[in-house]
Design an enzyme around this catalytic site. Structure first.
Site, PDB file in Angstrom:
ATOM      1  N   THR A  72       1.338  -1.319   0.058  1.00  0.00           N
ATOM      2  CA  THR A  72      -0.078  -0.513  -0.003  1.00  0.00           C
ATOM      3  C   THR A  72       0.928   1.296  -0.347  1.00  0.00           C
ATOM      4  O   THR A  72       0.250   1.970  -0.731  1.00  0.00           O
ATOM      5  CB  THR A  72      -0.897   0.114   0.964  1.00  0.00           C
ATOM      6  OG1 THR A  72      -1.573  -1.031   1.063  1.00  0.00           O
ATOM      7  CG2 THR A  72      -1.783   1.565   1.395  1.00  0.00           C
ATOM      8  N   ASN A 153      -5.246 -10.117  -8.265  1.00  0.00           N
ATOM      9  CA  ASN A 153      -5.532 -10.341  -6.982  1.00  0.00           C
ATOM     10  C   ASN A 153      -6.496 -11.760  -6.446  1.00  0.00           C
ATOM     11  O   ASN A 153      -6.788 -12.601  -5.323  1.00  0.00           O
ATOM     12  CB  ASN A 153      -5.175  -9.170  -5.695  1.00  0.00           C
ATOM     13  CG  ASN A 153      -6.618  -8.310  -5.860  1.00  0.00           C
ATOM     14  OD1 ASN A 153      -6.227  -7.852  -6.800  1.00  0.00           O
ATOM     15  ND2 ASN A 153      -6.720  -8.298  -4.345  1.00  0.00           N
ATOM     16  N   GLN A 183       1.354  -9.117  -6.438  1.00  0.00           N
ATOM     17  CA  GLN A 183       0.848 -11.185  -5.872  1.00  0.00           C
ATOM     18  C   GLN A 183       1.467 -11.321  -6.947  1.00  0.00           C
ATOM     19  O   GLN A 183       0.826 -12.497  -8.218  1.00  0.00           O
ATOM     20  CB  GLN A 183      -0.532 -10.471  -6.625  1.00  0.00           C
ATOM     21  CG  GLN A 183      -1.277 -10.209  -5.739  1.00  0.00           C
ATOM     22  CD  GLN A 183      -1.772 -11.479  -4.541  1.00  0.00           C
ATOM     23  OE1 GLN A 183      -1.080 -12.368  -5.156  1.00  0.00           O
ATOM     24  NE2 GLN A 183      -2.490 -10.592  -3.351  1.00  0.00           N
ATOM     25  N   SER A 205       5.098  -6.869  -1.710  1.00  0.00           N
ATOM     26  CA  SER A 205       4.833  -6.878  -0.255  1.00  0.00           C
ATOM     27  C   SER A 205       5.304  -8.206   0.638  1.00  0.00           C
ATOM     28  O   SER A 205       5.049  -8.964  -0.508  1.00  0.00           O
ATOM     29  CB  SER A 205       3.058  -6.675  -0.619  1.00  0.00           C
ATOM     30  OG  SER A 205       3.450  -6.811   1.277  1.00  0.00           O
ATOM     31  N   THR A 243      14.011   5.888  11.087  1.00  0.00           N
ATOM     32  CA  THR A 243      14.668   4.430  10.355  1.00  0.00           C
ATOM     33  C   THR A 243      14.016   2.893   9.743  1.00  0.00           C
ATOM     34  O   THR A 243      12.831   3.100  10.338  1.00  0.00           O
ATOM     35  CB  THR A 243      14.493   4.562  12.337  1.00  0.00           C
ATOM     36  OG1 THR A 243      15.213   5.961  12.414  1.00  0.00           O
ATOM     37  CG2 THR A 243      15.431   3.427  12.394  1.00  0.00           C
ATOM     38  N   CYS A 332      -8.392  -6.762   2.065  1.00  0.00           N
ATOM     39  CA  CYS A 332      -8.835  -5.592   2.802  1.00  0.00           C
ATOM     40  C   CYS A 332      -9.662  -5.398   2.326  1.00  0.00           C
ATOM     41  O   CYS A 332     -10.245  -3.895   2.943  1.00  0.00           O
ATOM     42  CB  CYS A 332      -7.695  -4.808   2.289  1.00  0.00           C
ATOM     43  SG  CYS A 332      -8.229  -4.361   0.519  1.00  0.00           S
TER      44      CYS A 332
END
Length: 388
Positions: A72, A153, A183, A205, A243, A332
């Site tokens: 995302t 997806n 995907q 991802s 970081t 989601c």
């Protein structure tokens, strides 16, 4: 009850090798990669190693990898980062995307539209694939960015990304091309110096490829500028402040190494054969069942099936009670009352979309689990139909 997990497109388990790789960076090697002392430099070395491993998987330079918190954020950084400079200067900015994107792209496009960008949404053909001629016809002189998903997806349909990117560059070399490959990474070959040499930005991802949730990358081709979403330190060549998540980055790097080995073996074909066995078995055992989307161009682990006169949500509950995890759309959107926007865009009616189920296998899925699923799912469908 031994459970059968057929929802790998929602998330995957973290492989034991990945857990072991990241374990020292929770407590033993905990330095900040920006620190000059020994502990910091050990962390920096681990981040650099992971960056190189991911670059090898994608066929690009390590300096072109930007670590993020996941798909995302990567999608947001790609779209917002390219178009914000135009919108800030009130210059024309046209985004060309599709109706079948993940909501990380669709909602970002909506936000950009509210800020003044013009957005065109291409509809797919009935098999879930974007027609190259329709794509070329939609390009405009003011098109600044294209964003088209690599593998869907919900259906697994693979878009001809290399061809579409070539068309965009032939129309106007200045057009930037982004693909959401969340995907695709770890399931399909990605070569950003070969077939995908015209792709400028690419999102992946970690939790879709056996690394932890909360990790991801955006590939940014050398020479392409993206305005940062986050402001602070100079991390990631000033493209993503904050970081670094060292354990997550190490895990994603190890997952990339494992994916590269997996892709080079016979395993992808074996996974596709398991998927085909499941699909063929259900089509044979359950009358009035149909495959949604392309069966020729799709990721090796995904099938999307429509069971006529069956409510997919009820079927999911029934299957879960018998130990099978599946899905009827993007994770989601779980709990949403609206039918899948992907299936609607492909021409299915709302009733057809609501009777569709996504089954997505993982590298850990076994033949015995598929056999058990083939015994459980047809009986569950028959039971629900008898109650209708």
């Amino acid at each position: 009850m031994d459970r059968i997990y057929l929802d790998a497109n929602a998330t995957t388990s973290v492989l034991p090798e990945v857990v072991e790789a990241m374990r020292p960076f929770w407590s033993e090697t905990f330095g900040n990669p920006s620190s000059a002392h020994h502990a910091g430099q050990r962390a920096r070395s681990a981040v650099d190693h992971a960056r190189t491993s991911i670059a090898r998987l994608l066929g690009c330079s390590a300096k072109e990898i930007v670590f993020t918190s996941g798909g995302t954020e990567s999608d947001n950084l790609a779209l917002d980062g390219v178009l914000t400079p135009y919108l800030d200067k009130r210059q024309p900015a046209h985004l060309l995307t599709t109706e079948i994107e993940h909501h990380a792209v669709l909602y970002t496009a909506q936000a950009l539209r509210r800020r003044g960008a013009e957005v065109t949404y291409l509809a797919p053909t009935s098999n879930g694939i974007i027609d190259p001629e329709a794509f070329e016809a939609a390009l405009r002189p003011d098109t600044e960015l294209v964003s088209i998903m690599f593998a869907n997806n919900e259906t697994g349909a693979i878009q001809p990304i290399g061809k579409l990117a070539r068309i965009a560059k032939a129309y106007n070399p200045a057009i930037l091309f982004h693909t959401d490959a969340v995907q695709a990474a770890g399931k399909l070959s990605i070569d950003l110096t070969g077939a995908l040499k015209n792709v400028d930005l690419l999102s992946i991802s970690g939790h879709k490829m056996y690394a932890p949730q909360g990790t991801g990358i955006l590939f940014v081709r050398s020479g392409v500028h993206v305005a940062p979403l986050l402001h602070g330190g100079p991390q990631e060549r000033q493209r993503r402040a904050g970081t670094e998540n060292v354990p997550g980055i190490v895990a994603l790097g190890r997952a990339a190494e494992l994916a590269q080995s997996w892709l080079a073996s016979d395993a992808p074909g074996e996974l596709a054969a398991l998927r085909d066995k499941l699909e063929a078995g259900l089509l044979a055992a359950v009358p009035n069942t149909h495959v949604n989307g392309s069966t020729e161009h799709r990721s090796p682990n995904t099938t999307n099936l429509r069971f006529d006169n069956v409510d997919a949500e009820a079927l999911l509950i029934a299957l879960d009670m018998q130990g099978i995890a599946a899905s009827f759309g993007a994770a989601c959107q779980s709990g949403a009352t609206e039918p899948s926007h992907v299936l609607l865009a492909m021409g299915l009616s709302p009733a057809e979309a609501r009777s569709s189920l996504r089954l997505s296998l993982s590298r850990l899925t076994t033949a015995a689990e598929i056999d058990r699923a083939l015994a459980i799912i047809p009986a569950a469908v028959a039971r629900l139909r008898s109650l209708a």
